[in-house]
Design a protein around this motif. Structure first.
Motif, PDB file in Angstrom:
ATOM      1  N   SER A 219       0.834  -1.203   0.000  1.00  0.00           N
ATOM      2  CA  SER A 219       0.000   0.000   0.000  1.00  0.00           C
ATOM      3  C   SER A 219       0.871   1.256   0.000  1.00  0.00           C
ATOM      4  N   ILE A 258      -1.825  -8.752  -3.103  1.00  0.00           N
ATOM      5  CA  ILE A 258      -2.755  -7.633  -2.932  1.00  0.00           C
ATOM      6  C   ILE A 258      -3.939  -8.055  -2.069  1.00  0.00           C
ATOM      7  N   SER A 259      -4.407  -9.293  -2.241  1.00  0.00           N
ATOM      8  CA  SER A 259      -5.553  -9.684  -1.422  1.00  0.00           C
ATOM      9  C   SER A 259      -5.164  -9.914   0.039  1.00  0.00           C
ATOM     10  N   SER A 260      -3.866 -10.002   0.334  1.00  0.00           N
ATOM     11  CA  SER A 260      -3.447 -10.180   1.732  1.00  0.00           C
ATOM     12  C   SER A 260      -3.249  -8.863   2.478  1.00  0.00           C
ATOM     13  N   VAL A 261      -3.265  -7.736   1.770  1.00  0.00           N
ATOM     14  CA  VAL A 261      -2.978  -6.459   2.430  1.00  0.00           C
ATOM     15  C   VAL A 261      -4.159  -6.047   3.308  1.00  0.00           C
ATOM     16  N   PRO A 262      -3.926  -5.804   4.607  1.00  0.00           N
ATOM     17  CA  PRO A 262      -5.018  -5.300   5.439  1.00  0.00           C
ATOM     18  C   PRO A 262      -5.299  -3.825   5.107  1.00  0.00           C
ATOM     19  N   VAL A 263      -6.554  -3.495   4.867  1.00  0.00           N
ATOM     20  CA  VAL A 263      -6.869  -2.135   4.415  1.00  0.00           C
ATOM     21  C   VAL A 263      -7.788  -1.423   5.403  1.00  0.00           C
ATOM     22  N   VAL A 264      -7.921  -0.104   5.257  1.00  0.00           N
ATOM     23  CA  VAL A 264      -8.710   0.656   6.222  1.00  0.00           C
ATOM     24  C   VAL A 264      -9.977   1.285   5.654  1.00  0.00           C
ATOM     25  N   THR A 265     -10.209   1.224   4.334  1.00  0.00           N
ATOM     26  CA  THR A 265     -11.453   1.816   3.831  1.00  0.00           C
ATOM     27  C   THR A 265     -12.204   0.834   2.942  1.00  0.00           C
ATOM     28  N   GLU A 266     -13.498   1.115   2.760  1.00  0.00           N
ATOM     29  CA  GLU A 266     -14.347   0.275   1.912  1.00  0.00           C
ATOM     30  C   GLU A 266     -13.875   0.323   0.465  1.00  0.00           C
ATOM     31  N   GLU A 267     -13.445   1.521   0.075  1.00  0.00           N
ATOM     32  CA  GLU A 267     -13.010   1.720  -1.302  1.00  0.00           C
ATOM     33  C   GLU A 267     -11.861   0.781  -1.658  1.00  0.00           C
ATOM     34  N   GLU A 268     -10.932   0.654  -0.706  1.00  0.00           N
ATOM     35  CA  GLU A 268      -9.792  -0.224  -0.937  1.00  0.00           C
ATOM     36  C   GLU A 268     -10.244  -1.675  -0.991  1.00  0.00           C
ATOM     37  N   GLU A 269     -11.231  -2.012  -0.135  1.00  0.00           N
ATOM     38  CA  GLU A 269     -11.741  -3.373  -0.072  1.00  0.00           C
ATOM     39  C   GLU A 269     -12.207  -3.828  -1.455  1.00  0.00           C
ATOM     40  N   LEU A 271     -11.042  -2.941  -4.256  1.00  0.00           N
ATOM     41  CA  LEU A 271      -9.915  -3.135  -5.172  1.00  0.00           C
ATOM     42  C   LEU A 271      -9.255  -4.499  -5.017  1.00  0.00           C
ATOM     43  N   LYS A 272      -9.482  -5.097  -3.847  1.00  0.00           N
ATOM     44  CA  LYS A 272      -8.761  -6.339  -3.582  1.00  0.00           C
ATOM     45  C   LYS A 272      -9.345  -7.508  -4.361  1.00  0.00           C
TER      46      LYS A 272
ATOM     47  N   VAL B 195       3.477 -10.394   4.421  1.00  0.00           N
ATOM     48  CA  VAL B 195       2.024 -10.157   4.312  1.00  0.00           C
ATOM     49  C   VAL B 195       1.215 -11.407   4.046  1.00  0.00           C
ATOM     50  N   ASP B 199      -1.419 -12.878   6.706  1.00  0.00           N
ATOM     51  CA  ASP B 199      -2.796 -13.130   6.333  1.00  0.00           C
ATOM     52  C   ASP B 199      -3.223 -14.521   6.787  1.00  0.00           C
ATOM     53  N   GLY B 224      -5.235  -1.433   9.642  1.00  0.00           N
ATOM     54  CA  GLY B 224      -5.851  -2.349   8.694  1.00  0.00           C
ATOM     55  C   GLY B 224      -6.115  -3.706   9.310  1.00  0.00           C
ATOM     56  N   VAL B 225      -5.123  -4.229  10.044  1.00  0.00           N
ATOM     57  CA  VAL B 225      -5.284  -5.523  10.692  1.00  0.00           C
ATOM     58  C   VAL B 225      -6.424  -5.451  11.703  1.00  0.00           C
ATOM     59  N   ARG B 227      -8.978  -3.500  11.740  1.00  0.00           N
ATOM     60  CA  ARG B 227     -10.267  -3.361  11.078  1.00  0.00           C
ATOM     61  C   ARG B 227     -10.797  -4.717  10.596  1.00  0.00           C
ATOM     62  N   GLU B 228      -9.873  -5.545  10.074  1.00  0.00           N
ATOM     63  CA  GLU B 228     -10.321  -6.807   9.514  1.00  0.00           C
ATOM     64  C   GLU B 228     -10.541  -7.882  10.567  1.00  0.00           C
ATOM     65  N   PHE B 251     -13.755   3.709  11.947  1.00  0.00           N
ATOM     66  CA  PHE B 251     -13.200   4.047  10.642  1.00  0.00           C
ATOM     67  C   PHE B 251     -14.095   5.014   9.891  1.00  0.00           C
ATOM     68  N   PRO B 267      -0.956   4.485   4.312  1.00  0.00           N
ATOM     69  CA  PRO B 267      -1.033   4.507   2.854  1.00  0.00           C
ATOM     70  C   PRO B 267      -2.165   3.604   2.355  1.00  0.00           C
ATOM     71  N   LYS B 268      -2.883   4.072   1.341  1.00  0.00           N
ATOM     72  CA  LYS B 268      -4.036   3.309   0.841  1.00  0.00           C
ATOM     73  C   LYS B 268      -3.680   2.634  -0.489  1.00  0.00           C
ATOM     74  N   ILE B 269      -4.217   1.430  -0.711  1.00  0.00           N
ATOM     75  CA  ILE B 269      -3.905   0.791  -1.988  1.00  0.00           C
ATOM     76  C   ILE B 269      -4.700   1.411  -3.129  1.00  0.00           C
TER      77      ILE B 269
END
Lengths: 332, 328
Positions: A219, A258-269, A271-272, B195, B199, B224-225, B227-228, B251, B267-269
């Motif tokens: 990210s 990419i699918s393993s990256v923990p994300v913080v927003t719905e938008e990013e979710e 993208l995975k 990562v 996971d 991120g962790v 949150r999930e 969030f 950072p956001k993907i």
């Protein structure tokens, strides 16, 4: 920096770096840390090199700055071959390529003051008159937003983020054109990381720098790199520009990452890629599996994968993948 | 306190003795875990996350640490007033902890079997006088099977260096679930791993917690962790809880300036650059700033922030913030 005839500042062709770790009846045993890697870095861009630990990304960094001699292959910097040991590399080339290491706690000498740390590269690589040295050092500190009185401090007495800023100032001292950033923020907290990354981006614009940015944090990569190369077991799997990379990842390994990256927003979710679940672990680089090195963990494994190592195929302009799934599409 | 509460920490203070005084690390931590709840504790390095968790198990360095004030109530009993026997029971039957670095958590000179076996033996020994070797072995192998270790019998005879990082962390998890527990404390279980392996480990923990109905406290510096993985998140800064809310609300609507700064720094993907971060650094614990501990770094700080530390204040259902800004 003046633009040269071609637009590549660094070109790496079929680079190999093997480390000998012992021998048995069949002959010496090698760790194939980097095994046939080719990529290029253009003027003024940031190329991101991503991979899990043991994938050989740091070995590439160290080979580029001359800490290791490549086993075979070429490294061309501004069309000059620099595939030799640092001792034999001319000083003018050493000056051009600088490196920032991962852990500033161990890359800065704790017994030196920051003044001593910054003086050496200035003395070695620039012909600054002695009287102006201090002025120049203060200028360097200003570039990384540190006050001038930091010259008299020593690394243990300042914070982790500030230490990394000093390491960056040291890399800037000889006025380089390429900086290798080897996980510069992975030892730091996110709030500090944000500050350092922004500073690095500003400096890049201001001083016309080219970065080879190495990290395992995807990210972060999305936000700093123009192009990204993914490494797995000493080989590159996929190269693409940053946006394509996250919107249309092709290699199964990229999708898994990419699918393993923990994300913080719905938008990013959104993208995975959801379909790839991570299984298994990276094998040892001593016993690299035959065929495609990823086939043991790949969900789309075909019989050919365990026999033939796929080649790099350009599936779209500037988008290169090394996988049998896409090899066919490109040729037929 | 209702009957659903498993663990409640009230106004906990922890000091460490150093040359020149005491480091006042924890400064009034309030924390609550309900039965079957997954709680995340988020904060940057050095904010006191691990200290809080170690004080639950009473494994703070003896002699160097002091708890001048506070209560840790587990199932209605104050841990700080427990006898040694009660503490042993707590550690072997009730609460287990998984540490950040599995390489440091496992002893390199003993086999995996010996190390898991010890945990199993102590937890059975509280009830049975004689423990059969076969029973220890089958229970250890079963625990390894639960964490999807291939060939558990063989792994029992291996040494830690023969396993990879991800496998070692699986062994640590197997140890902690080898006998049923009510509370699992996972201290950054994936941080030292890649990562894809992180996971896998997180998915495994999630599955175990769901299957056994255990409560879990997940310590992490990665939002991120948290949150999930969790239902409820506590954000910690310099030894105080600054904000707590159900994961979704936090969030969607972060209130405390620190939480907001932290969230913006991630950072956001999806791209879009990174915010400027939070200026300054974590305060000196020897002489912490007066009033709110975040005040020297806060852009909204007012003179009143320096007077008295703000208390947690409910701004929305189940959403608490310790900031004068939110109370106005």
């Amino acid at each position: 920096m003046t633009q040269q005839g071609n637009s590549e500042i660094l070109k790496v062709v079929n680079l190999k770096k093997y480390f000998r770790i012992g021998k048995d009846k069949r002959g010496p045993i090698y760790v194939r840390a980097v095994d046939g890697v080719s990529f290029n870095v253009k003027y003024g861009e940031t190329l991101g090199l991503v991979g899990e630990s043991g994938s050989g990304k740091s070995t590439i960094a160290y080979t580029v700055v001359g800490m290791y001699r490549p086993t075979s292959g070429q490294i061309l910097f501004k069309n000059q071959n620099i595939g030799m040991e640092a001792v034999r590399r001319p000083l003018s080339l050493k000056k051009e390529i600088q490196i920032v290491f991962q852990d500033p706690g161990s890359s800065l000498n704790p017994r030196q003051t920051i003044e001593q740390i910054l003086r050496l590269p200035l003395k070695l690589h620039t012909n600054t008159p002695k009287k102006q040295l201090k002025e120049k050092m203060i200028e360097l500190l200003e570039k990384v937003e540190l006050p001038a009185d930091y010259l008299y401090k020593s690394p243990p007495s300042i914070g982790g983020g500030e230490k990394q800023m000093v390491a960056i100032a040291r890399a800037l001292a000889p006025n380089p054109s390429l900086i290798v950033l080897d996980e510069p923020t992975s030892a730091l907290d996110v709030s500090v990381q944000a500050k350092i990354i922004n500073k690095l981006m500003d400096l890049q614009k201001e001083l016309n720098l080219t970065y080879l940015f190495i990290t395992h944090d995807l990210s972060l990569m999305r936000n700093v790199a123009n192009r990204i190369a993914i490494m797995y077991l000493g080989k590159i799997c996929e190269v693409a520009d940053a946006a394509t990379f996250f919107e249309k990842p092709l290699h199964p390994y990229t999708q898994m990452l990419i699918s393993s990256v923990p994300v913080v927003t719905e938008e990013e979710e959104r993208l995975k890629p959801k379909k790839v679940v991570s299984i298994g672990e990276i094998p040892s680089p001593v016993n690299i599996p035959p065929g495609c090195s990823f086939h043991l963990r790949c969900p789309y494994k075909m019989p050919i994968c365990s026999e033939v190592d796929p080649e790099m195929k350009e599936v779209a302009p500037e988008h290169i993948v090394r996988c049998h799934l896409f090899g066919k599409q490109a040729s037929g | 306190m209702d009957d659903k509460t498993l663990l409640e920490i009230k106004d906990l203070h922890v000091w460490y003795k150093v040359y020149g005084g005491y480091l006042k690390v924890l400064h009034g931590v309030n924390f609550l875990v309900r039965k079957g709840e997954r709680v995340g504790l988020v904060g940057e390095a050095g904010c006191g996350k691990t200290t809080t968790m170690k004080s639950i198990l009473q494994i703070l360095p003896p002699g160097d640490s002091r708890i001048p004030k506070g209560e840790i109530i587990y199932k209605g009993k104050d841990i700080l007033k427990m006898s040694f026997g009660e503490l042993q029971r707590l550690r072997s039957k009730e609460v287990a902890m998984i540490f950040q670095d599995p390489t440091a958590a496992l002893n390199p000179v003993f086999t995996i079997g010996a190390q898991i076996g010890d945990v199993v033996r102590y937890s059975i020994a509280l009830e049975e006088k004689r423990v059969k070797k076969e029973k220890i072995k089958t229970l250890s192998a079963r625990a390894l099977k639960e964490v999807y270790m291939p060939d558990p019998e063989r792994i029992l005879t291996n040494y830690p260096f023969q396993l990879s990082g991800g496998m070692r962390q699986r062994v640590c998890i197997a140890m902690s679930i080898s006998s049923p527990r009510n509370l699992l404390i996972a201290d950054e279980p994936g941080t030292s791993l890649d990562v894809t392996i992180q996971d896998q480990i997180l998915r495994l923990l999630k599955e175990i917690v769901e299957k056994q109905g255990t409560s879990i406290i997940l310590i992490t510096h990665s939002l991120g962790v948290a949150r999930e993985m969790t239902d409820r998140i506590y954000v910690m800064y310099a030894g105080t809880i600054v904000e707590t809310a159900p994961a979704k609300d936090l969030f969607k609507n972060p209130v405390h300036p620190y939480t907001r700064g932290l969230l913006a720094s991630v950072p956001k993907i999806s791209g879009g650059g990174i915010a400027r971060g939070i200026p300054g650094r974590i305060p000196d614990y020897l002489n912490p700033p007066p009033g709110c501990r975040f005040q020297p770094r806060c852009e909204y700080a007012t003179p009143s922030c320096q007077e008295k530390p703000p208390q947690l204040f409910e701004i929305d259902k189940d959403h608490f913030v310790a900031c004068y800004l939110a109370q106005r």
